[in-house]
Design an enzyme around this catalytic site. Structure first.
Site, short mmCIF file in Angstrom:
data_model
loop_
_atom_site.label_atom_id
_atom_site.label_comp_id
_atom_site.label_asym_id
_atom_site.label_seq_id
_atom_site.Cartn_x
_atom_site.Cartn_y
_atom_site.Cartn_z
N LYS A 156 0.89 -1.25 -0.01
CA LYS A 156 0.10 0.03 0.04
C LYS A 156 1.01 1.04 0.10
O LYS A 156 1.42 1.76 1.04
CB LYS A 156 -0.74 0.03 1.12
CG LYS A 156 -2.21 1.15 0.86
CD LYS A 156 -2.88 1.63 2.40
CE LYS A 156 -1.94 2.88 2.72
NZ LYS A 156 -1.84 4.07 1.84
N GLU B 189 9.31 1.35 10.94
CA GLU B 189 10.38 2.16 10.75
C GLU B 189 9.45 3.78 10.81
O GLU B 189 8.92 4.01 9.89
CB GLU B 189 11.16 2.14 9.50
CG GLU B 189 11.55 0.74 9.23
CD GLU B 189 12.83 0.80 9.65
OE1 GLU B 189 13.52 1.75 10.34
OE2 GLU B 189 13.36 -0.33 9.98
N CYS C 178 13.12 10.82 7.09
CA CYS C 178 13.29 10.29 8.58
C CYS C 178 14.59 10.63 9.32
O CYS C 178 14.82 10.66 10.39
CB CYS C 178 12.93 9.07 8.62
SG CYS C 178 13.60 8.03 7.44
N GLU D 176 9.52 16.23 15.41
CA GLU D 176 9.92 15.93 14.01
C GLU D 176 9.31 16.91 13.08
O GLU D 176 8.17 17.02 13.18
CB GLU D 176 9.59 14.49 13.47
CG GLU D 176 10.11 14.38 12.33
CD GLU D 176 9.53 12.68 11.66
OE1 GLU D 176 8.53 12.52 11.95
OE2 GLU D 176 10.75 12.29 11.16
P1 NAD Z 1 1.82 8.39 7.71
O1 NAD Z 1 2.14 7.75 9.07
O2 NAD Z 1 0.99 9.44 7.84
O3 NAD Z 1 1.46 7.46 6.61
C1 NAD Z 1 2.29 6.36 6.17
C2 NAD Z 1 1.56 5.26 5.56
O4 NAD Z 1 0.58 4.66 6.24
C3 NAD Z 1 0.80 5.95 4.22
O5 NAD Z 1 0.63 4.78 3.41
C4 NAD Z 1 -0.47 5.94 4.74
O6 NAD Z 1 -1.47 5.96 4.09
C5 NAD Z 1 -0.74 4.97 5.87
N1 NAD Z 1 -1.51 5.20 6.74
C6 NAD Z 1 -2.24 6.30 7.39
N2 NAD Z 1 -2.93 6.04 8.52
C7 NAD Z 1 -2.98 4.60 8.38
C8 NAD Z 1 -3.72 3.66 9.57
N3 NAD Z 1 -4.65 3.94 10.28
N4 NAD Z 1 -3.45 2.26 9.39
C9 NAD Z 1 -2.57 1.81 8.45
N5 NAD Z 1 -1.98 2.77 7.46
C10 NAD Z 1 -2.16 3.96 7.75
O7 NAD Z 1 3.34 8.93 7.24
P2 NAD Z 1 3.65 9.82 6.11
O8 NAD Z 1 3.17 11.39 6.38
O9 NAD Z 1 3.46 9.48 4.64
O10 NAD Z 1 5.42 9.76 6.27
C11 NAD Z 1 5.90 10.66 7.10
C12 NAD Z 1 6.45 9.94 8.28
O11 NAD Z 1 7.10 8.84 8.08
C13 NAD Z 1 7.56 10.86 9.11
O12 NAD Z 1 7.28 10.67 10.47
C14 NAD Z 1 9.06 10.10 8.75
O13 NAD Z 1 9.85 10.32 9.87
C15 NAD Z 1 8.50 8.70 8.63
N6 NAD Z 1 9.40 8.13 8.01
C16 NAD Z 1 10.07 7.05 8.46
C17 NAD Z 1 11.06 6.31 7.88
C18 NAD Z 1 12.12 5.30 8.60
O14 NAD Z 1 12.60 4.46 7.92
N7 NAD Z 1 12.24 5.27 9.82
C19 NAD Z 1 11.27 6.53 6.60
C20 NAD Z 1 10.86 7.56 5.91
C21 NAD Z 1 9.73 8.08 6.41
#
Ligand code: NAD
Length: 456
Positions: free
Chosen positions: A156, A231, A265, A358
């Site tokens: 997804k 992650e 991240c 963050e």
């Molecule tokens: P997000 O958590 O909003 O979304 C990530 C994914 O989760 C998307 O595909 C989203 O559609 C899905 N999602 C959202 N709500 C959900 C739910 N209730 N159940 C299941 N899936 C759901 O994050 P984002 O805004 O897309 O990305 C930014 C965040 O990602 C930042 O906090 C960043 O630090 C983190 N990030 C971490 C890493 C790492 O490897 N540690 C890498 C990249 C990004």
């Protein structure tokens, strides 16, 4: 049935790039069914044939590198040069894990009455949920080891950036990946992601995204005792000691926090500088920040593009509005596009919101420290523990500090975090589990112990 359409925007222009069908929970159920149906045959593919299949995927990504990079650059707003580098990494990930099917080794364990040994079994259908900042790259970090170990996949992508995942799935089929082994559902996280998490037919969720959503995934997955790797977010320190090569540290610091417009991240968004070096470092940093070329992602000399969305720009702006201590800023274009100029805040109290949360945008805070002990205390004073850097000319000190930091991925006299061959992941609320390197396979296999009685 898909319900409605997803309008996918181009953040540099705010124009619609593509409209695609929006998946819903029933599409997820169907994708899980397809993946489950494909699993018995895929796990039975011989290790050498599975290895060849991964190599074929790596090759086809290389052949379509420019097309995929263009799509990613436009959809995620990242500089085209960065996007090409990311597609190279996607190809490398599949090449690297093509070595794994034939090396999923077990142990033989001395016991009485027979032979005991272990094998590694695939988990089954795995659900991969990824964010919008490195859309295809992060998906590849999960798909490579998952496929190598014999799992089938429902992926997804984030609603904002589904295009490269959809194109990749077509290319993987073209490269011979059997029907049903990789399924992509492009729909909202609260619907499609949530359904994957609760679905009893999904054995594991590998998630990259925010700590907030990560918490809800861990809680949801507990209902079916799903395996989970997370992650999550970060607030990583970049520690600069006065004995460091200050020119090199200052020249590298902007890339470490403003790369991908700060939507990384691993962003080293807390720059901790030893007080004796403060003036010299800030002078060098200002020159480097004001020189960053912010503009059209498709222009070859662009170093930083726009933010991903209007919402993200608003969130990032909230850290700079209302009298924040702006030391200096770079530039950004006017007009359409979610632009935000690279910004350095100083002096910032370590307890201030900008120093603790963050930001996920091009805003760095600079905080002075006096001693090694204080640097370690400040660096660890966060709920996160993903990455960090230590700049020092004293090797002993650099290693002491590296061992004392509660973070999963550190670099000394460098700001790089990610290599295909080394493990990547966080301590504390940055998540659990490791991606990349040899360790990722642990997260996509179960260890089975078998005892074979030989009689006495
Ligand atoms: P997000 O958590 O909003 O979304 C990530 C994914 O989760 C998307 O595909 C989203 O559609 C899905 N999602 C959202 N709500 C959900 C739910 N209730 N159940 C299941 N899936 C759901 O994050 P984002 O805004 O897309 O990305 C930014 C965040 O990602 C930042 O906090 C960043 O630090 C983190 N990030 C971490 C890493 C790492 O490897 N540690 C890498 C990249 C990004």
């Amino acid at each position: 049935m898909s319900s409605g359409t997803l309008q996918v925007l181009e953040p540099a222009t705010e124009a619609v790039l593509q409209e695609i069908p929006r998946a819903d929970a029933s599409d997820v159920d169907r994708a899980v069914e397809h993946a489950a149906a494909a699993f018995p045959a895929w796990r039975a593919v011989s290790p050498s044939d599975r290895a060849a299949q991964l190599r074929a995927i790596s090759d086809i990504v290389r052949e379509h590198r420019d097309e995929l990079a263009q799509l990613e650059a436009r959809n995620a707003g990242k500089p085209i040069g960065d996007a090409r580098g990311e597609m190279d990494m996607v190809a490398q990930v599949f090449a690297y894990y093509s070595g794994s099917p034939e090396r999923l080794l077990g142990d033989t364990i001395p016991v009485s009455g027979g032979h005991a040994f272990t094998v590694r079994e695939p988990l089954g259908v795995v659900g991969l949920i990824v964010p919008w900042n490195f859309p295809l790259t992060i998906a590849a970090w999960k798909m490579g080891p998952a496929l190598a170990a014999g799992n089938t996949i429902v992926l997804k992508p984030a609603e904002l950036t589904p295009l490269t995942a959809l194109r990749f799935a077509e290319l993987a089929r073209e490269a011979g990946l059997p029907e049903g082994v990789l399924n992509v559902v492009a729909g909202p996280g609260s619907v499609c992601g949530a359904r994957l998490v609760e679905h009893p037919g999904v054995a594991k969720i590998a998630f990259t995204g925010s700590t907030e959503v990560g918490r809800s995934i861990a809680a949801g997955a507990a209902q079916t005792i799903k395996r989970v790797t997370l992650e999550l977010g970060g607030k990583s320190p970049n520690i600069v000691f006065a004995d460091a090569d200050l020119a090199a540290a200052a020249a590298a610091a902007p890339g470490a926090v403003f790369g991908n417009a700060g939507q990384d991240c691993c962003a080293r968004s807390r720059i901790l500088v030893q007080r004796a070096a403060m003036d010299e470092f800030m002078g060098e940093l200002e020159a480097a920040v004001t020189a960053i070329r912010v503009g059209d992602p498709l222009s070859e000399d662009t170093e930083m593009g726009p933010l991903i969305s209007a919402g993200q720009r608003e969130t990032v702006g909230s850290f700079v509005d209302n009298g924040a201590p702006v030391a200096f800023r770079g530039s950004a274009p006017d007009g359409p596009g979610f632009w935000f100029a690279p910004t350095v805040l100083c002096p910032v109290d370590p307890g201030a919101r900008a120093a603790r949360e963050e930001i996920f945008g091009p805003v760095a805070v600079v905080i002075p420290f006096d001693s090694e002990k204080e640097a370690i205390r400040l660096a660890n004073d966060t709920i996160y523990g993903l990455s960090g850097s230590i700049w020092s000319g004293d090797g002993g000190r650099a290693l002491r500090v590296a061992r004392a930091l509660d973070a999963g991925v550190l670099s000394i006299n460098s700001n790089t975090s990610v290599r295909v061959a080394t493990p990547f992941g966080g301590f504390k609320q940055s998540g659990y589990g490791r991606e990349l390197g040899p360790h990722a396979l642990d997260a996509y296999t179960e260890v089975k112990s078998i005892f074979f009685a030989t009689g006495v």
